[in-house]
Design an enzyme around this catalytic site. Structure first.
Site, PDB file in Angstrom:
ATOM      1  N   ASP A 154       0.858  -1.183   0.000  1.00 10.74           N
ATOM      2  CA  ASP A 154       0.000   0.000   0.000  1.00 10.74           C
ATOM      3  C   ASP A 154       0.892   1.229   0.000  1.00 10.74           C
ATOM      4  OD1 ASP A 154      -2.585   1.243   0.074  1.00 10.74           O
ATOM      5  OD2 ASP A 154      -2.226   1.736   2.176  1.00 10.74           O
TER       6      ASP A 154
ATOM      7  N   ASP B 178      -1.927  12.230  -1.773  1.00  6.85           N
ATOM      8  CA  ASP B 178      -1.936  13.681  -1.583  1.00  6.85           C
ATOM      9  C   ASP B 178      -2.320  14.369  -2.888  1.00  6.85           C
ATOM     10  OD1 ASP B 178      -1.196  13.405   1.030  1.00  6.85           O
ATOM     11  OD2 ASP B 178       0.919  13.856   0.703  1.00  6.85           O
TER      12      ASP B 178
ATOM     13  N   GLU C 216       5.073   5.151   3.488  1.00 12.38           N
ATOM     14  CA  GLU C 216       4.534   6.491   3.704  1.00 12.38           C
ATOM     15  C   GLU C 216       5.698   7.469   3.791  1.00 12.38           C
ATOM     16  OE1 GLU C 216       2.712   9.758   4.191  1.00 12.38           O
ATOM     17  OE2 GLU C 216       1.427   7.988   3.929  1.00 12.38           O
TER      18      GLU C 216
ATOM     19  N   ASN D 175      10.302   7.613   0.282  1.00 15.09           N
ATOM     20  CA  ASN D 175       9.716   8.223  -0.904  1.00 15.09           C
ATOM     21  C   ASN D 175       9.568   7.110  -1.929  1.00 15.09           C
ATOM     22  OD1 ASN D 175       9.191   9.536  -3.339  1.00 15.09           O
ATOM     23  ND2 ASN D 175      10.554  11.256  -2.893  1.00 15.09           N
TER      24      ASN D 175
ATOM     25  N   ASP E  46     -10.803  10.786  -4.087  1.00 15.21           N
ATOM     26  CA  ASP E  46     -12.052  11.542  -4.090  1.00 15.21           C
ATOM     27  C   ASP E  46     -11.915  12.831  -4.886  1.00 15.21           C
ATOM     28  OD1 ASP E  46     -10.248  12.284  -2.012  1.00 15.21           O
ATOM     29  OD2 ASP E  46     -11.811  13.505  -1.076  1.00 15.21           O
TER      30      ASP E  46
ATOM     31  N   LYS F 267      -2.338  20.549  -9.247  1.00 14.28           N
ATOM     32  CA  LYS F 267      -1.912  21.635 -10.126  1.00 14.28           C
ATOM     33  C   LYS F 267      -0.847  21.127 -11.095  1.00 14.28           C
ATOM     34  CE  LYS F 267      -2.819  25.346  -6.805  1.00 14.28           C
ATOM     35  NZ  LYS F 267      -2.220  26.454  -6.024  1.00 14.28           N
TER      36      LYS F 267
END
EC number: 2.1.1.33
Length: 237
Positions: free
Chosen positions: A35, A113, A60, A87, A149, A117
């Protein structure tokens, strides 16, 4: 509230040598669910209890979340669960390449995250090089699951995966978005979205038998799709 970090900063660009499965799990021979961007890792805690036949690894980039998740893991004595700080675009490729064939069977990227943009596109978690590393490791039929989402986040992920030609959607899945989560446990973000009655955009992919595309050609093709020449995109910053 999501606490963003810039994955392009010098600190996060330092490659880490991640431990082998033998150092992470009590039975390293189990299939692995990876994950990417696991946040606090509560979803994986529950999955590890429900699926003891798998090893579950959450990675993470926010170190405090990893410390908290790993502390919970130790208290719960979930020996088929581990969390690592890294990373993903810097440190995962070598780790995946060293795995025995077909050890990695599921990769999930859930509610990453929202660097939506254009000038932040290089901060997105799913970059061409990471996708190719995943595709190189997964055997035909093994799965990649993505959800968000935010349409401006999921759309580029879907475009990149499909541009690679390495993955197919199950024929029975609804288009453009899968109706439900194939995993039996929602993430914290997913629960929040559901409580508000907001949509989650999901796509499940299965590795096909197509060979990997040339990395440079994929990068060029991806830039054409993600950064059209007529768009003025300032440098990342």
């Amino acid at each position: 509230m999501r606490q963003h970090v810039n994955p392009l900063s010098r600190f996060f660009q330092l490659p880490l040598e991640l431990p082998a499965p033998e150092q992470l799990f009590d039975d390293p021979g189990r299939p692995i669910h990876l994950d990417i961007g696991c946040a606090r890792g509560i979803c994986l805690q529950e999955l590890a209890a429900l699926r003891p036949d798998r090893n579950h690894l959450g990675v993470e980039i926010r170190r405090p979340l990893v410390r908290s998740a790993q502390r919970d893991r130790d208290q719960l004595e979930r020996l088929n669960l581990h969390y690592l700080f890294c990373n993903a675009n810097v440190s995962l490729e070598g780790w995946m390449a060293a795995l025995p064939q077909d050890r990695l069977q599921l990769v999930s990227i859930q509610f990453p995250d929202p660097w939506f943009k254009r000038r932040h596109r290089k901060r997105r978690v799913l970059q061409p090089s990471l996708l190719l590393a995943i595709a190189a490791t997964l055997q035909p039929g093994r799965e990649l699951f993505v959800q968000s989402d935010v349409l401006a986040v999921i759309d580029p992920m879907v475009a990149l995966v499909e541009l690679s030609g390495c993955f197919d959607r199950p024929a029975e899945d609804a288009r453009p978005w899968r109706a439900d989560n194939p995993l039996p446990v929602p993430t914290e973000r997913e629960r929040y979205v559901q409580e508000l009655g907001l949509p989650a955009y999901r796509v499940l992919y299965r590795r096909n038998r197509q060979p990997l595309p040339d990395p440079e050609e994929l990068e060029i093709a991806w830039q054409r799709v993600d950064n059209p020449a007529n768009d003025a995109v300032p440098p990342d910053g």
